[in-house]
Design a protein around this motif. Sequence first.
Motif, PDB file in Angstrom:
ATOM      1  N   TYR A 262      -1.099  -8.910   3.942  1.00  0.00           N
ATOM      2  CA  TYR A 262      -2.490  -9.100   3.544  1.00  0.00           C
ATOM      3  C   TYR A 262      -2.617  -9.358   2.048  1.00  0.00           C
ATOM      4  O   TYR A 262      -3.348 -10.250   1.613  1.00  0.00           O
ATOM      5  N   PHE A 263      -1.894  -8.593   1.259  1.00  0.00           N
ATOM      6  CA  PHE A 263      -2.057  -8.669  -0.190  1.00  0.00           C
ATOM      7  C   PHE A 263      -1.470  -9.946  -0.766  1.00  0.00           C
ATOM      8  O   PHE A 263      -2.026 -10.522  -1.709  1.00  0.00           O
ATOM      9  N   ALA A 264      -0.367 -10.409  -0.224  1.00  0.00           N
ATOM     10  CA  ALA A 264       0.198 -11.678  -0.676  1.00  0.00           C
ATOM     11  C   ALA A 264      -0.755 -12.827  -0.364  1.00  0.00           C
ATOM     12  O   ALA A 264      -0.906 -13.751  -1.175  1.00  0.00           O
ATOM     13  N   ASP A 265      -1.391 -12.749   0.778  1.00  0.00           N
ATOM     14  CA  ASP A 265      -2.331 -13.804   1.155  1.00  0.00           C
ATOM     15  C   ASP A 265      -3.589 -13.770   0.296  1.00  0.00           C
ATOM     16  O   ASP A 265      -4.160 -14.817  -0.028  1.00  0.00           O
ATOM     17  N   CYS A 266      -4.027 -12.568  -0.083  1.00  0.00           N
ATOM     18  CA  CYS A 266      -5.239 -12.440  -0.898  1.00  0.00           C
ATOM     19  C   CYS A 266      -4.980 -12.760  -2.361  1.00  0.00           C
ATOM     20  O   CYS A 266      -5.808 -13.353  -3.042  1.00  0.00           O
ATOM     21  N   GLY A 267      -3.801 -12.357  -2.860  1.00  0.00           N
ATOM     22  CA  GLY A 267      -3.478 -12.561  -4.267  1.00  0.00           C
ATOM     23  C   GLY A 267      -4.223 -11.587  -5.160  1.00  0.00           C
ATOM     24  O   GLY A 267      -4.996 -10.738  -4.701  1.00  0.00           O
ATOM     25  N   ASN A 268      -3.991 -11.685  -6.472  1.00  0.00           N
ATOM     26  CA  ASN A 268      -4.656 -10.838  -7.470  1.00  0.00           C
ATOM     27  C   ASN A 268      -4.514  -9.352  -7.151  1.00  0.00           C
ATOM     28  O   ASN A 268      -5.481  -8.588  -7.152  1.00  0.00           O
ATOM     29  N   ILE A 269      -3.291  -8.935  -6.870  1.00  0.00           N
ATOM     30  CA  ILE A 269      -3.034  -7.539  -6.531  1.00  0.00           C
ATOM     31  C   ILE A 269      -3.262  -6.650  -7.751  1.00  0.00           C
ATOM     32  O   ILE A 269      -2.815  -6.957  -8.863  1.00  0.00           O
ATOM     33  N   THR A 270      -3.977  -5.542  -7.535  1.00  0.00           N
ATOM     34  CA  THR A 270      -4.214  -4.566  -8.587  1.00  0.00           C
ATOM     35  C   THR A 270      -3.502  -3.262  -8.245  1.00  0.00           C
ATOM     36  O   THR A 270      -3.003  -3.082  -7.125  1.00  0.00           O
ATOM     37  N   ALA A 271      -3.476  -2.347  -9.198  1.00  0.00           N
ATOM     38  CA  ALA A 271      -2.826  -1.055  -8.963  1.00  0.00           C
ATOM     39  C   ALA A 271      -3.490  -0.311  -7.808  1.00  0.00           C
ATOM     40  O   ALA A 271      -2.823   0.385  -7.036  1.00  0.00           O
ATOM     41  N   ALA A 272      -4.808  -0.482  -7.650  1.00  0.00           N
ATOM     42  CA  ALA A 272      -5.522   0.206  -6.577  1.00  0.00           C
ATOM     43  C   ALA A 272      -5.049  -0.269  -5.202  1.00  0.00           C
ATOM     44  O   ALA A 272      -5.149   0.469  -4.226  1.00  0.00           O
ATOM     45  N   ASP A 273      -4.525  -1.482  -5.129  1.00  0.00           N
ATOM     46  CA  ASP A 273      -4.042  -2.013  -3.853  1.00  0.00           C
ATOM     47  C   ASP A 273      -2.767  -1.321  -3.376  1.00  0.00           C
ATOM     48  O   ASP A 273      -2.400  -1.442  -2.201  1.00  0.00           O
ATOM     49  N   TYR A 274      -2.093  -0.610  -4.245  1.00  0.00           N
ATOM     50  CA  TYR A 274      -0.856   0.073  -3.853  1.00  0.00           C
ATOM     51  C   TYR A 274      -1.126   1.294  -2.983  1.00  0.00           C
ATOM     52  O   TYR A 274      -0.212   1.857  -2.378  1.00  0.00           O
ATOM     53  N   GLY A 275      -2.387   1.739  -2.957  1.00  0.00           N
ATOM     54  CA  GLY A 275      -2.765   2.813  -2.053  1.00  0.00           C
ATOM     55  C   GLY A 275      -2.057   4.124  -2.322  1.00  0.00           C
ATOM     56  O   GLY A 275      -1.981   4.605  -3.454  1.00  0.00           O
ATOM     57  N   ARG A 276      -1.489   4.697  -1.284  1.00  0.00           N
ATOM     58  CA  ARG A 276      -0.898   6.025  -1.376  1.00  0.00           C
ATOM     59  C   ARG A 276       0.342   6.044  -2.259  1.00  0.00           C
ATOM     60  O   ARG A 276       0.759   7.114  -2.727  1.00  0.00           O
ATOM     61  N   TYR A 277       0.916   4.914  -2.521  1.00  0.00           N
ATOM     62  CA  TYR A 277       2.049   4.825  -3.453  1.00  0.00           C
ATOM     63  C   TYR A 277       1.670   5.422  -4.804  1.00  0.00           C
ATOM     64  O   TYR A 277       2.513   6.045  -5.481  1.00  0.00           O
ATOM     65  N   ASN A 278       0.415   5.277  -5.216  1.00  0.00           N
ATOM     66  CA  ASN A 278      -0.039   5.814  -6.494  1.00  0.00           C
ATOM     67  C   ASN A 278      -0.065   7.343  -6.503  1.00  0.00           C
ATOM     68  O   ASN A 278      -0.149   7.961  -7.570  1.00  0.00           O
ATOM     69  N   VAL A 279       0.010   7.953  -5.318  1.00  0.00           N
ATOM     70  CA  VAL A 279       0.018   9.415  -5.216  1.00  0.00           C
ATOM     71  C   VAL A 279       1.437   9.940  -5.084  1.00  0.00           C
ATOM     72  O   VAL A 279       1.830  10.894  -5.767  1.00  0.00           O
ATOM     73  N   THR A 280       2.236   9.314  -4.225  1.00  0.00           N
ATOM     74  CA  THR A 280       3.562   9.843  -3.899  1.00  0.00           C
ATOM     75  C   THR A 280       4.695   9.186  -4.678  1.00  0.00           C
ATOM     76  O   THR A 280       5.755   9.777  -4.850  1.00  0.00           O
ATOM     77  N   GLY A 281       4.487   7.938  -5.120  1.00  0.00           N
ATOM     78  CA  GLY A 281       5.565   7.208  -5.783  1.00  0.00           C
ATOM     79  C   GLY A 281       6.623   6.695  -4.831  1.00  0.00           C
ATOM     80  O   GLY A 281       7.625   6.108  -5.255  1.00  0.00           O
ATOM     81  N   SER A 282       6.409   6.895  -3.527  1.00  0.00           N
ATOM     82  CA  SER A 282       7.373   6.456  -2.527  1.00  0.00           C
ATOM     83  C   SER A 282       7.103   5.010  -2.136  1.00  0.00           C
ATOM     84  O   SER A 282       5.959   4.639  -1.841  1.00  0.00           O
ATOM     85  N   GLU A 283       8.160   4.208  -2.117  1.00  0.00           N
ATOM     86  CA  GLU A 283       8.000   2.805  -1.757  1.00  0.00           C
ATOM     87  C   GLU A 283       7.464   2.663  -0.328  1.00  0.00           C
ATOM     88  O   GLU A 283       6.775   1.680  -0.008  1.00  0.00           O
ATOM     89  N   ASN A 284       7.759   3.622   0.518  1.00  0.00           N
ATOM     90  CA  ASN A 284       7.256   3.580   1.888  1.00  0.00           C
ATOM     91  C   ASN A 284       5.734   3.697   1.949  1.00  0.00           C
ATOM     92  O   ASN A 284       5.128   3.349   2.973  1.00  0.00           O
ATOM     93  N   ASP A 285       5.128   4.188   0.883  1.00  0.00           N
ATOM     94  CA  ASP A 285       3.678   4.375   0.865  1.00  0.00           C
ATOM     95  C   ASP A 285       2.936   3.244   0.160  1.00  0.00           C
ATOM     96  O   ASP A 285       1.714   3.313  -0.008  1.00  0.00           O
ATOM     97  N   ARG A 286       3.641   2.215  -0.248  1.00  0.00           N
ATOM     98  CA  ARG A 286       2.967   1.088  -0.892  1.00  0.00           C
ATOM     99  C   ARG A 286       2.083   0.379   0.142  1.00  0.00           C
ATOM    100  O   ARG A 286       2.515   0.085   1.249  1.00  0.00           O
TER     101      ARG A 286
END
Length: 352
Positions: A262-286
């Motif tokens: 979804y994000f590659a198709d939308c473009g203009n990815i922001t930090a907020a788009d990383y979702g739970r990754y911003n909480v856990t730092g786990s790549e699985n949560d991106r």
Amino acid sequence: MGLDDLDRRFQFLRKRQPQRWIALLGLIGTAILSALLWQRLQPAQIVISTQPEIVIPSSQNEPIQPIPLQVALDTNKVQLGEKLFADTRLSIDNQVSCLSCHRLDLGGADRQSRSIGATGVQMQVNTPTVFNVAHNFRFSWNGRFETLEAQIEGLDQNVMGISWEQAIAKLQQAPDYVQLFNVIYADGITLPNVIDAIAVYERSLDTPNSRFDQFLRGDYTALTVEEREGYRLFKSYGCVSCHQGVNVGGNLFQKFGVIGNYFADCGNITAADYGRYNVTGSENDRYVFRVPSLRNVAIAPPYFHDGTAQTLEQAIAVMAKYQLGRPLPQAHVRRIAQFLNTLTGEPSRSAS
């Protein structure tokens, strides 16, 4: 041929071919019974229904459960929390309150892709509804808050532009708040008490008795044939695997883009788009987010954490593409949207 000759032939056939004779008698009997039945039915009018069979679900067997019709809360705390929820003095510029972004007349949100906080700061994600918030298992899109109280405490600095120490000092200078808090709380105006009052109020914002809840409770007339078909499609396509329970969501995490990027198709990815990754730092949560509740979804656009879907039909099509990996016929999209409209409840607070 005389009667004696017929009788002798009859006896001869009965002896020589008993099985055929029995079969013949059976056919004759069936024909007689059919004729009698046909005659009995002739005066009556036969009506053939063109409607599908109505199946009344048992809520115990359904993946979605109705919202309780009543919730027991402290009336005084609810009223105090309501006052705080609408008070702009909790913002740095006295311009913004919780109610500014969570408007009760707009589905518990503000129908903006990004809400505007104190001093004109734009929020990073779309504002989720405050209705039925008590039924969520985590709070905020990335689920960084485990309790409603933690969310209230954590959002003040970001949204209101003010520290809690400053906000508490303002409240302590207001005689009306001093009196109200002293009546309800033994230690008066404190941060835990302010948060508690707001949290109790937010827990009162259930919206029970939607038409779909009435249907779950046995009122099969609450939904139209098309809406029931929409619910069937909602389940058969697998939407219900993420959107179930009392809140039709809000009880698990899921990657946005299970099938397709979804994000590659939308473009203009922001930090907020990383979702739970911003909480856990786990790549699985991106790109993993808390699944939103679909309660009252028809009256609270736009949709998704980025607020990019403006209509239910658009949101359904995006979900089908990136979560299910398949396009849906437009007729099915329309039926599912009709079902989702039945999830709009009645704002109600019950206190004790």
